[in-house]
Design a protein around this motif. Structure first.
Motif, PDB file in Angstrom:
ATOM      1  N   ASP A  60       7.457  20.621  -3.170  1.00 12.83           N
ATOM      2  CA  ASP A  60       8.619  21.496  -3.092  1.00 12.83           C
ATOM      3  C   ASP A  60       8.902  22.058  -4.486  1.00 12.83           C
ATOM      4  O   ASP A  60       9.302  21.337  -5.384  1.00 12.83           O
TER       5      ASP A  60
ATOM      6  N   ALA B 238      15.596  35.314   0.788  1.00 17.69           N
ATOM      7  CA  ALA B 238      14.409  34.962   1.567  1.00 17.69           C
ATOM      8  C   ALA B 238      13.747  36.193   2.161  1.00 17.69           C
ATOM      9  O   ALA B 238      12.553  36.221   2.390  1.00 17.69           O
TER      10      ALA B 238
ATOM     11  N   THR C 115       6.751  29.936  -1.242  1.00 16.82           N
ATOM     12  CA  THR C 115       6.462  31.066  -0.353  1.00 16.82           C
ATOM     13  C   THR C 115       6.226  32.326  -1.174  1.00 16.82           C
ATOM     14  O   THR C 115       5.291  33.091  -0.902  1.00 16.82           O
TER      15      THR C 115
ATOM     16  N   GLU D 285      20.197  33.314   2.417  1.00 17.30           N
ATOM     17  CA  GLU D 285      19.398  32.187   1.924  1.00 17.30           C
ATOM     18  C   GLU D 285      18.419  32.646   0.850  1.00 17.30           C
ATOM     19  O   GLU D 285      17.813  33.705   0.964  1.00 17.30           O
ATOM     20  N   ARG D 286      18.253  31.833  -0.197  1.00 19.08           N
ATOM     21  CA  ARG D 286      17.332  32.252  -1.255  1.00 19.08           C
ATOM     22  C   ARG D 286      15.889  31.874  -0.917  1.00 19.08           C
ATOM     23  O   ARG D 286      15.657  30.889  -0.226  1.00 19.08           O
ATOM     24  N   ALA D 287      14.965  32.674  -1.461  1.00 21.32           N
ATOM     25  CA  ALA D 287      13.555  32.487  -1.117  1.00 21.32           C
ATOM     26  C   ALA D 287      13.011  31.205  -1.735  1.00 21.32           C
ATOM     27  O   ALA D 287      13.443  30.783  -2.806  1.00 21.32           O
ATOM     28  N   ARG D 288      12.068  30.584  -1.038  1.00 22.83           N
ATOM     29  CA  ARG D 288      11.411  29.405  -1.594  1.00 22.83           C
ATOM     30  C   ARG D 288      10.333  29.864  -2.560  1.00 22.83           C
ATOM     31  O   ARG D 288       9.593  30.817  -2.290  1.00 22.83           O
ATOM     32  N   VAL D 289      10.262  29.176  -3.708  1.00 21.18           N
ATOM     33  CA  VAL D 289       9.320  29.577  -4.753  1.00 21.18           C
ATOM     34  C   VAL D 289       7.885  29.545  -4.238  1.00 21.18           C
ATOM     35  O   VAL D 289       7.091  30.451  -4.470  1.00 21.18           O
TER      36      VAL D 289
ATOM     37  N   TYR E 135      13.599  17.702 -10.576  1.00 20.25           N
ATOM     38  CA  TYR E 135      12.681  18.794 -10.256  1.00 20.25           C
ATOM     39  C   TYR E 135      11.288  18.258  -9.942  1.00 20.25           C
ATOM     40  O   TYR E 135      10.679  18.613  -8.931  1.00 20.25           O
TER      41      TYR E 135
ATOM     42  N   GLY F   8      11.120  24.225  -5.185  1.00 20.56           N
ATOM     43  CA  GLY F   8      12.507  24.672  -5.308  1.00 20.56           C
ATOM     44  C   GLY F   8      12.720  26.072  -4.773  1.00 20.56           C
ATOM     45  O   GLY F   8      11.816  26.691  -4.206  1.00 20.56           O
ATOM     46  N   GLN F   9      13.960  26.552  -4.968  1.00 21.82           N
ATOM     47  CA  GLN F   9      14.308  27.882  -4.487  1.00 21.82           C
ATOM     48  C   GLN F   9      14.551  28.810  -5.662  1.00 21.82           C
ATOM     49  O   GLN F   9      15.032  28.394  -6.703  1.00 21.82           O
ATOM     50  N   SER F  10      14.232  30.075  -5.430  1.00 15.89           N
ATOM     51  CA  SER F  10      14.489  31.071  -6.461  1.00 15.89           C
ATOM     52  C   SER F  10      15.990  31.191  -6.697  1.00 15.89           C
ATOM     53  O   SER F  10      16.787  31.017  -5.784  1.00 15.89           O
TER      54      SER F  10
END
Lengths: 306, 326
Positions: free
Chosen positions: B78, B87, B110, B104-108, B70, B80-82
């Protein structure tokens, strides 16, 4: 408030000087109007919280759907004296629920502050008395803890683990001790160079004896007095957790979960969400008035003004 | 040169703090019971699937291994992703495990960058309200110590600090927006939606400003340079505004640094009550959904903000009062 001018270094002019510092702080606070108002309101709320649920014999969790959403007595129509503050969406008596909530709030607030004081003062005592490496180590830990956004940590822990009463007390208590450690350390560092500590050392007193029998009784009360303010702060914290659903879990009534529940009925039954808040507000205001009076009195005693 | 050394030292300390916070949060989230994968795939998913997904996501590796992986990402920016949020659109929470439409999962990063401006706007507006109310009362109280303005400051402070923010939020929403219709309360569709949350937050901040200000103004008025200023023939207005207030603002700035975490707590609750789409709401939802990467990301960002604010506070304080030395 009487005006007694004290000039440092001169012999005591009146009896006030002969009292111990904690007695003088308590006396100074007692002489202020805020403190008396605060104390009477607080005692009133405390007695209500202790005795009303016991004497009225109403179960705070017993539901009675036929008597749901009864308005408080001052609203007039439909209200009964059987439920002075009305009932909630399940017909539970609001007065008893608020007072039981107050019990939990006071219990958690008090226990949390006791834990904070215990850990903080112990750390501060050792850091201040030992000095050197112990001091550096303990104070670095304290600084690190101070710079962690504890609220996020607390919510994260309680959100993921099961929020029981001991868990809440520990999480809140562990987030608050660093301030006490700092204050205690600075006080101890000033006191340990004084004559009476040297005298005790010459007489052969052990470090433990000096720390716990000489320094602690001298330094703790002024800090503990002002901790009253923190009891109020922790009570708010507890109710916030309850409001978010991370406090003591229903059906046990706490201010937080009663208000969170009542929010859904805000438009047609506004008293569910607002009444418990008034109890909480009165208790907190009384605690804060007492705390502020004690704090001012302490500042006067130490500052030597008035 | 002094400034550079100072910055380098403080930033290094700050990096250490951020690292410690992330490690603490990371470990705690994994030690404490409650499986995020179970929440992600929904209650109906078979146990083998839970294990399979968990293994794919690396959640069954030893904690130090997970942490190093991590942090490797964090260093490169980066977060990571939620676990939960797609997204686009709202949270999906406990969707079906075989839901094919899941995107696709949202980027933390963003998610945080999208919500942070709202929170900053709220924080600044509430600061403005708080200073607007507290400065006159606090300064006047400090100038007249022991008399009624001082008492007034004490009483207002004691009353405001006793108002639980969530309760005040509900009461104000009931009064100002339901009964009077003056201000909008729930959600966010324009600047007006910030006002009510900002008022609630301001009420929470005012007692601290009042207390600091009365004490520091009273203290400064007893200093010898204030008496000297009178002898130099300066007017009282000039002394108060140019000499006393300038020096009294240093403890106020320090307060901002120290009470940052309290402010954060207030933001969390206020945003939750008013459904205000800021960082606080994001945090609470992340916790309730056990969205580990999001909680970690928020913890890292807020502790970094804490460190930066404290550095700025110290820098500004030294430029106001050159006697201070950090």
């Amino acid at each position: 408030m009487e005006k007694t001018v004290e000039i440092p270094g001169t012999p005591p002019a009146d009896d006030l000087r002969r009292l111990s510092i904690s007695r003088r702080i308590a006396l100074g606070a007692w002489n202020s109007l805020e403190f008396r108002i605060g104390l009477s309101v607080f005692l009133f709320m405390l007695l209500m919280a202790i005795f009303y649920p016991m004497l009225s014999d109403i179960d705070p969790t017993r539901m009675n759907v036929r008597a749901r959403l009864i308005p408080p007595v001052f609203m007039g129509e439909g209200a009964t004296w059987a439920h002075p503050l009305g009932t909630d969406q399940l017909g539970r008596d609001m007065l008893v629920r608020s007072l039981v909530g107050l019990r939990y709030s006071l219990l958690i607030g008090g226990a949390t502050v006791a834990l904070m004081l215990f850990v903080g003062c112990l750390v501060g005592l050792f850091a201040g008395y030992r000095g050197g490496l112990t001091d550096t180590l303990l104070m670095r830990i304290t600084d690190a803890q101070l710079s962690i956004p504890m609220i996020i940590l607390a919510i994260a822990i309680l959100g993921v683990a099961r929020p029981t009463i001991p868990a809440i007390i520990i999480v809140l208590g562990l987030s608050g001790w660093p301030v006490y450690a700092r204050v205690m350390r600075s006080v101890i560092m000033a006191e340990r160079k004084r004559e009476f500590v040297r005298g005790a050392t010459v007489l052969g007193a052990s470090d433990m004896r000096i720390m716990f029998l000489l320094l602690l009784p001298l330094c703790l009360p002024p800090i503990a007095f002002v901790a009253v303010l923190d009891v109020a702060r922790m009570m708010i914290f507890e109710s916030v957790l309850g409001f978010l659903g991370l406090g003591v879990q229903p059906p046990t009534p706490t201010f937080g979960n009663i208000i969170a529940d009542g929010r859904k009925y805000l438009l047609n039954a506004w008293w569910i969400a607002t009444m418990p808040g008034i109890f909480l507000f009165l208790t907190l205001a009384s605690l804060n008035l007492m705390g502020a009076a004690l704090e001012r009195s302490r500042n006067r005693v130490y500052g030597g003004i008035e | 040169m002094f400034i550079l050394g100072f910055l380098a030292r403080r930033l290094a300390q700050g990096a250490l703090i951020v690292f410690l916070v992330s490690f603490l949060i990371f470990t705690l989230l994994r030690v404490i019971p409650g499986d995020p994968v179970r929440l992600m795939v929904g209650g109906m998913a078979p146990d083998e699937l839970v294990e399979q997904i968990a293994a794919e996501m690396g959640l069954r590796d030893p904690i130090p291994v997970q942490f190093m992986r991590y942090m490797g990402g964090v260093v490169q920016g980066d977060l990571g992703q939620s676990f939960i949020r797609p997204a686009s659109g709202a949270a999906v929470g406990g969707a079906q495990f075989d839901d094919a439409t899941r995107s696709e999962r949202a980027r933390v990063l963003t998610l945080i960058a999208d919500t942070a401006p709202f929170t900053i706007q709220l924080a600044l507006l509430s600061m403005f309200f708080a200073l607007l109310v507290a400065t006159p009362i606090g300064v006047y109280g400090g100038l007249n110590q022991g008399r009624w303005p001082d008492r007034l400051a004490l009483y207002i402070g004691s009353l405001f600090v006793s108002l639980p923010n969530f309760w005040l939020g509900i009461v104000l929403a009931l009064l100002l927006s339901v009964h009077l219709g003056w201000l909008p309360a729930i959600g966010y569709q324009g600047f007006a939606y910030t006002i009510l949350p900002a008022i609630v937050l301001a009420v929470e901040i005012i007692p601290f400003i009042l207390r600091t200000l009365t004490v520091s103004v009273a203290q400064i008025m007893r200093e010898s340079y204030i008496s000297a200023a009178y002898i130099r023939g300066l007017s009282r207005t000039r002394i108060i505004f140019a000499h006393a207030l300038k020096n009294a603002s240093v403890p106020l700035l320090n307060l901002l640094g120290v009470q940052f975490s309290m402010l954060l707590g207030g933001v969390l609750v206020v945003e939750f009550i008013f459904d205000y789409p800021g960082l606080g709401l994001l945090t609470i939802n992340a916790v309730l959904q056990r969205d580990f990467p999001l909680i970690q990301g928020i913890a890292i960002v807020t502790s970094a903000a804490f460190v930066l604010i404290n550095i700025i506070v110290d820098l500004v304080s030294t430029s106001i009062d050159p006697r201070l030395d950090y």
